[in-house]
Design a protein around this motif. Sequence first.
Motif, short mmCIF file in Angstrom:
data_model
loop_
_atom_site.label_atom_id
_atom_site.label_comp_id
_atom_site.label_asym_id
_atom_site.label_seq_id
_atom_site.Cartn_x
_atom_site.Cartn_y
_atom_site.Cartn_z
N GLU A 41 25.04 -35.84 4.52
CA GLU A 41 24.66 -34.31 4.06
C GLU A 41 25.16 -34.25 2.60
OE1 GLU A 41 25.91 -31.75 7.26
OE2 GLU A 41 23.80 -31.88 8.18
N GLN A 44 22.91 -36.07 0.79
CA GLN A 44 21.53 -35.43 0.48
C GLN A 44 21.72 -34.17 -0.48
OE1 GLN A 44 20.17 -33.03 4.03
NE2 GLN A 44 18.35 -34.14 3.98
N ASN A 48 18.02 -34.82 -2.95
CA ASN A 48 17.28 -33.85 -2.07
C ASN A 48 16.11 -34.63 -1.23
OD1 ASN A 48 18.00 -31.64 -4.75
ND2 ASN A 48 19.07 -31.47 -2.84
#
Length: 267
Positions: A41, A44, A48
């Motif tokens: 994450e 990420q 994005n």
Amino acid sequence: MRYGIIGTGNMGSMLTHALISSGAVNEEHVTIYNRTKDKAEKLQEVFNGLTVAEDIAEAAANSDIVFICVKPHHYKDVIQNFVPTPSQCIVSITSPVSVQELEKVLNCQIVRIVPSITNRAHAGVSLFTFGERVESTYRAELLDTFSKFSKPIEVDEENIRVASDIVSCGPAFIGFLLQNMIEAAQTVGGISKDQGTQLVEEMIIGLGTLLDKKIFSLPELIEKVTVKGGVTGEGLVALEENIDDTFITMFQATHYKHYRDKLSINL
């Protein structure tokens, strides 16, 4: 093509950064998975558009090319969690797991690519070994993709360890030697660590630029800097008298670790 990356530790994260930041792969075509989801994450948050998979099977199902970026003894756990199709391509990034070994247990196309931390700066080498079932489409795709942030070089199985020592481990080895140089400069010459570090870093950047522009080869460089009866020559004599078998011992240690890793792998 769609890319999957299983394992986002040091090398998996580096590879994700290199693939996307170089423009080689669109982040929306990348799916990542990590056992500790927080690590995935965090990537990420930087990119994005990429997808964080809930499990290995999902990451593989979303991808044409699947990179396995885990430690050698975790390979069995990874490949037990999904069944690749013959049209998929699995890429191993570790030297102890050979292409031939993976071809025996996976009915798909297999490639090994050993990257380098230097790829993060869109530089350095990536080492390629292609399996017998790899189609020309995947061969061309991977070579083109990695050429965006590295120089792909094919190596034979028997040379993978020593090649990896130079390309992948080499930055750490050279970094260690340079740190010792900085500490010795501080001890003998009294220069501060900060200034010594700045000078060494700029020297290495300049050296790399000379080599990159092919102004000098390494032997030519030594010859050009070494003036007969000068300081450099005295320093080189001191190095020759003290280096002994340092690098031979280093390569022997990495080869022995490689041998032990191979013995511990059970696919």
